[in-house]
Design a protein around this motif. Structure first.
Motif, PDB file in Angstrom:
ATOM      1  N   ALA A   1      45.357  29.066  51.610  1.00  0.00           N
ATOM      2  CA  ALA A   1      45.335  29.239  50.156  1.00  0.00           C
ATOM      3  C   ALA A   1      44.068  28.653  49.558  1.00  0.00           C
ATOM      4  CB  ALA A   1      46.570  28.588  49.533  1.00  0.00           C
ATOM      5  N   GLY A   2      43.630  29.242  48.497  1.00  0.00           N
ATOM      6  CA  GLY A   2      42.466  28.739  47.773  1.00  0.00           C
ATOM      7  C   GLY A   2      41.575  29.866  47.307  1.00  0.00           C
ATOM      8  N   ALA A   3      40.995  29.699  46.115  1.00  0.00           N
ATOM      9  CA  ALA A   3      40.090  30.713  45.585  1.00  0.00           C
ATOM     10  C   ALA A   3      38.765  30.668  46.329  1.00  0.00           C
ATOM     11  CB  ALA A   3      39.862  30.481  44.093  1.00  0.00           C
ATOM     12  N   PRO A   4      38.259  31.801  46.774  1.00  0.00           N
ATOM     13  CA  PRO A   4      36.983  31.809  47.483  1.00  0.00           C
ATOM     14  C   PRO A   4      35.824  31.522  46.548  1.00  0.00           C
ATOM     15  CG  PRO A   4      37.722  34.045  47.074  1.00  0.00           C
ATOM     16  CD  PRO A   4      38.841  33.140  46.640  1.00  0.00           C
ATOM     17  N   ARG A   5      34.808  30.877  47.067  1.00  0.00           N
ATOM     18  CA  ARG A   5      33.581  30.674  46.313  1.00  0.00           C
ATOM     19  C   ARG A   5      32.650  31.839  46.619  1.00  0.00           C
ATOM     20  NH1 ARG A   5      33.062  27.733  42.102  1.00  0.00           N
ATOM     21  NH2 ARG A   5      30.845  27.475  42.558  1.00  0.00           N
ATOM     22  N   ASP A   6      32.258  32.570  45.588  1.00  0.00           N
ATOM     23  CA  ASP A   6      31.406  33.735  45.771  1.00  0.00           C
ATOM     24  C   ASP A   6      30.540  33.883  44.530  1.00  0.00           C
ATOM     25  OD1 ASP A   6      30.327  36.361  45.875  1.00  0.00           O
ATOM     26  OD2 ASP A   6      31.917  36.982  47.228  1.00  0.00           O
ATOM     27  N   PRO A   7      29.198  33.818  44.656  1.00  0.00           N
ATOM     28  CA  PRO A   7      28.329  33.871  43.472  1.00  0.00           C
ATOM     29  C   PRO A   7      28.447  35.168  42.701  1.00  0.00           C
ATOM     30  CG  PRO A   7      27.040  34.074  45.491  1.00  0.00           C
ATOM     31  CD  PRO A   7      28.431  33.678  45.897  1.00  0.00           C
ATOM     32  N   ARG A   8      28.976  36.224  43.332  1.00  0.00           N
ATOM     33  CA  ARG A   8      29.120  37.482  42.602  1.00  0.00           C
ATOM     34  C   ARG A   8      30.315  37.449  41.658  1.00  0.00           C
ATOM     35  NH1 ARG A   8      29.142  40.788  48.105  1.00  0.00           N
ATOM     36  NH2 ARG A   8      30.397  38.945  48.514  1.00  0.00           N
ATOM     37  N   TRP A   9      31.195  36.472  41.838  1.00  0.00           N
ATOM     38  CA  TRP A   9      32.400  36.395  41.009  1.00  0.00           C
ATOM     39  C   TRP A   9      32.452  35.140  40.161  1.00  0.00           C
ATOM     40  CZ3 TRP A   9      36.230  40.103  40.811  1.00  0.00           C
ATOM     41  CH2 TRP A   9      36.125  41.148  41.742  1.00  0.00           C
TER      42      TRP A   9
ATOM     43  N   ARG B   1      41.330  34.021  55.505  1.00  0.00           N
ATOM     44  CA  ARG B   1      41.620  33.272  54.285  1.00  0.00           C
ATOM     45  C   ARG B   1      41.482  34.147  53.048  1.00  0.00           C
ATOM     46  NH1 ARG B   1      38.841  27.677  52.132  1.00  0.00           N
ATOM     47  NH2 ARG B   1      40.193  27.410  50.346  1.00  0.00           N
ATOM     48  N   PHE B   2      40.481  34.964  52.968  1.00  0.00           N
ATOM     49  CA  PHE B   2      40.379  35.860  51.829  1.00  0.00           C
ATOM     50  C   PHE B   2      39.594  37.092  52.249  1.00  0.00           C
ATOM     51  CE2 PHE B   2      36.547  33.333  51.520  1.00  0.00           C
ATOM     52  CZ  PHE B   2      35.572  34.235  51.140  1.00  0.00           C
ATOM     53  N   LEU B   3      39.715  38.146  51.451  1.00  0.00           N
ATOM     54  CA  LEU B   3      39.101  39.422  51.773  1.00  0.00           C
ATOM     55  C   LEU B   3      37.867  39.620  50.913  1.00  0.00           C
ATOM     56  CD1 LEU B   3      42.417  41.372  51.917  1.00  0.00           C
ATOM     57  CD2 LEU B   3      40.989  40.780  53.846  1.00  0.00           C
ATOM     58  N   SER B   4      36.755  39.941  51.541  1.00  0.00           N
ATOM     59  CA  SER B   4      35.498  40.109  50.834  1.00  0.00           C
ATOM     60  C   SER B   4      35.511  41.380  50.003  1.00  0.00           C
ATOM     61  CB  SER B   4      34.350  40.182  51.842  1.00  0.00           C
ATOM     62  OG  SER B   4      33.149  40.550  51.207  1.00  0.00           O
ATOM     63  N   ILE B   5      34.702  41.396  48.951  1.00  0.00           N
ATOM     64  CA  ILE B   5      34.584  42.596  48.126  1.00  0.00           C
ATOM     65  C   ILE B   5      33.439  43.487  48.585  1.00  0.00           C
ATOM     66  CG2 ILE B   5      35.511  41.430  46.099  1.00  0.00           C
ATOM     67  CD1 ILE B   5      32.660  41.294  45.024  1.00  0.00           C
ATOM     68  N   ILE B   6      32.767  43.108  49.687  1.00  0.00           N
ATOM     69  CA  ILE B   6      31.617  43.887  50.130  1.00  0.00           C
ATOM     70  C   ILE B   6      32.012  45.318  50.452  1.00  0.00           C
ATOM     71  CG2 ILE B   6      29.896  44.120  51.941  1.00  0.00           C
ATOM     72  CD1 ILE B   6      29.799  41.082  52.101  1.00  0.00           C
ATOM     73  N   ALA B   7      33.153  45.477  51.147  1.00  0.00           N
ATOM     74  CA  ALA B   7      33.573  46.829  51.517  1.00  0.00           C
ATOM     75  C   ALA B   7      33.860  47.655  50.269  1.00  0.00           C
ATOM     76  CB  ALA B   7      34.814  46.758  52.400  1.00  0.00           C
TER      77      ALA B   7
ATOM     78  N   ARG C   1      38.808  41.497  44.471  1.00  0.00           N
ATOM     79  CA  ARG C   1      39.023  40.505  45.528  1.00  0.00           C
ATOM     80  C   ARG C   1      40.471  40.057  45.471  1.00  0.00           C
ATOM     81  NH1 ARG C   1      36.156  34.777  43.595  1.00  0.00           N
ATOM     82  NH2 ARG C   1      37.355  34.504  41.680  1.00  0.00           N
ATOM     83  N   VAL C   2      40.950  39.501  46.591  1.00  0.00           N
ATOM     84  CA  VAL C   2      42.325  39.036  46.661  1.00  0.00           C
ATOM     85  C   VAL C   2      42.357  37.699  47.387  1.00  0.00           C
ATOM     86  CG1 VAL C   2      42.760  40.345  48.789  1.00  0.00           C
ATOM     87  CG2 VAL C   2      44.683  39.622  47.374  1.00  0.00           C
ATOM     88  N   PHE C   3      43.234  36.795  46.924  1.00  0.00           N
ATOM     89  CA  PHE C   3      43.419  35.513  47.600  1.00  0.00           C
ATOM     90  C   PHE C   3      44.786  34.963  47.204  1.00  0.00           C
ATOM     91  CE2 PHE C   3      41.068  34.892  43.686  1.00  0.00           C
ATOM     92  CZ  PHE C   3      41.701  33.825  43.058  1.00  0.00           C
ATOM     93  N   THR C   4      45.197  33.900  47.842  1.00  0.00           N
ATOM     94  CA  THR C   4      46.475  33.262  47.532  1.00  0.00           C
ATOM     95  C   THR C   4      46.239  31.836  47.069  1.00  0.00           C
ATOM     96  OG1 THR C   4      46.723  32.633  49.865  1.00  0.00           O
ATOM     97  CG2 THR C   4      47.827  34.658  49.136  1.00  0.00           C
ATOM     98  N   LEU C   5      47.162  31.324  46.265  1.00  0.00           N
ATOM     99  CA  LEU C   5      47.133  29.948  45.796  1.00  0.00           C
ATOM    100  C   LEU C   5      48.520  29.348  45.973  1.00  0.00           C
ATOM    101  CD1 LEU C   5      45.067  30.319  42.485  1.00  0.00           C
ATOM    102  CD2 LEU C   5      44.272  29.338  44.637  1.00  0.00           C
ATOM    103  N   SER C   6      48.574  28.035  46.076  1.00  0.00           N
ATOM    104  CA  SER C   6      49.849  27.353  46.293  1.00  0.00           C
ATOM    105  C   SER C   6      50.254  26.557  45.059  1.00  0.00           C
ATOM    106  CB  SER C   6      49.752  26.422  47.507  1.00  0.00           C
ATOM    107  OG  SER C   6      48.657  25.536  47.378  1.00  0.00           O
ATOM    108  N   ASP C   7      51.515  26.062  45.090  1.00  0.00           N
ATOM    109  CA  ASP C   7      52.063  25.194  44.038  1.00  0.00           C
ATOM    110  C   ASP C   7      51.964  25.782  42.640  1.00  0.00           C
ATOM    111  OD1 ASP C   7      52.649  23.213  45.961  1.00  0.00           O
ATOM    112  OD2 ASP C   7      50.590  22.466  45.833  1.00  0.00           O
TER     113      ASP C   7
END
Length: 412
Positions: A152-160, A4-10, A62-68
């Protein structure tokens, strides 16, 4: 790493391994985009699309996709786009538009509108051990609409993400018992979202100029404290504008706009209040255009409140909605007396997201229309803007007296 989304840890680990020290990176300022070595291209034989961004240094991302509409969103902390025209990066048939810019302080964003649903197959950021320069590469592949929507959807991440709201004590209402009225001015659009563009002018720039002038008029009048959702050409989301009003304990929220019509002629100021059903088709279309600017900037407004929160907000609006209506009427009266320049139907309503604060009387003022030649001349004229600012000031002062008189009845 999930589909669903790629972590920024790497990326953070790679950044830590950079030969630059933290102090050296801080002195180096923002990462800069190397446009000559950056591009969005289609791979041969229909094997998808590749995004390559060359940066002067590594940054968390970070990268993610959104719809509509379907779109790819890349967030960075932080990239200086250096005046690069994002359209020059796009050499792909799979991407219809690319937008870049700042979307809140300390954060940058790239948004690519997709012609068809696509999924991120590979992503990674590499660092040059000698120079510290970085290269971010993404590989996109076509997917079906159902799979795209599910991922699709923005990830929830306390660092962002912004922290959860903390409980706060309600501030005393301004404008009564000698307290100044706290006004939040919201110059519409900004940054990657210029708003209406006409005759070489942008709505974002004209409204920022007017908001600064209106702030000065209110402060000189006395009895007002004035804040602004933005005081520069930066992007602020619709939710961020409402949040700024709450942070300032605002008593009223005035969103300032100057639209342009694709067809027809419109003249005079119009004041809008919030309503689920728009008062007319033109108001509905205007609200949709304003909200779509946030969608194109990569923000998803399709969230639904949970049932309890929705009920509580509806109850709060039982008090706020009539106060907003009274504010709108007073502003129309003040503007008409000062300038004589109001629309033939100056009071309207629509579902503007920026007016959805449940506890702050809020209105949206269409100061004028860029697409009407005389209106554009007015908006460029400092003397005319001064008259409009005086009318808004007078409207606020009138509303303050009327609202205080009705306060006791509301409490009963």
């Amino acid at each position: 790493m999930t589909r669903r989304f790629l972590s920024i840890i790497a990326c953070l680990a790679a950044l830590a391994a950079s030969p630059l020290t933290a102090q050296e990176r801080a002195l180096g300022g923002l990462a800069r985009l190397d446009a000559e070595n950056s591009a969005i291209t289609d791979r041969a034989w229909g094997r998808g699309t590749e995004v390559t961004l060359a940066l002067s240094q590594g940054v968390p991302w970070r990268v993610f996709t959104l719809s509509d509409p379907a779109r790819l969103v890349l967030d960075f902390r932080e990239v200086d786009w250096g005046g690069v025209d994002p359209a020059t990066l796009d050499r792909s048939e799979a991407i219809s538009e690319v937008h870049t810019g700042a979307y809140r302080e300390g954060w940058s964003r790239l948004v690519a509108l997709l012609e068809t649903p696509m999924a991120v197959e590979q992503a990674g950021l590499s660092l040059d051990p000698e120079t510290g320069a970085a290269k971010l590469r993404l590989r996109l592949a076509e997917t079906d609409a159902e799979t795209f929507a599910a991922r699709a959807g923005a990830p929830r991440d306390p660092r962002w993400d912004l922290p959860d709201p903390a409980p706060v004590r309600a501030a005393a209402r301004g404008g009564v018992e000698g307290l100044p009225l706290r006004v939040m001015l919201d110059p519409g659009h900004g940054g990657i979202d210029p708003g209406a563009v006409y005759g070489g002018e942008t709505e974002a720039n004209l409204m920022l100029i007017f908001a600064r002038e209106l702030k000065e008029v209110l402060l000189r009048a006395g009895g007002f404290e004035v804040s602004m959702t933005r005081d520069d050409d930066v992007f602020v989301s619709l939710e961020g504008r409402i949040e700024a009003a709450h942070d300032a304990n605002a008593d009223v929220f005035l969103s300032l706009h100057a639209d342009a019509l694709a067809e027809g002629i419109a003249r005079g100021a119009t004041v809008y209040t919030l309503a689920e059903e728009a008062s007319d088709a033109a108001s509905a279309a205007l609200a949709e255009r304003h909200d779509r600017d946030d969608i194109l900037a990569g923000l998803d407004l399709a969230r639904t409140d949970d049932r309890v929160a929705g009920v509580l907000m509806d109850l709060a609006r039982l008090d706020t909605a009539p106060r907003s209506t009274g504010l709108a009427r007073a502003l129309v009266g003040g503007i008409e007396n000062a300038t004589g320049n109001v629309h033939k139907r100056p009071l309207r309503s629509a579902g503007f997201s920026v007016l959805k604060s449940a506890d702050i009387p809020s209105v949206l003022i269409e100061v004028g229309y860029l697409s009407t030649p005389q209106e554009l001349r007015n908006l460029r004229d400092p003397a005319w803007r001064a008259g409009m600012a005086a009318g808004i000031r007078d409207g606020l002062q009138t509303w303050l007296v009327e609202d205080a008189a009705l306060d006791g009845l509301r409490r009963q």
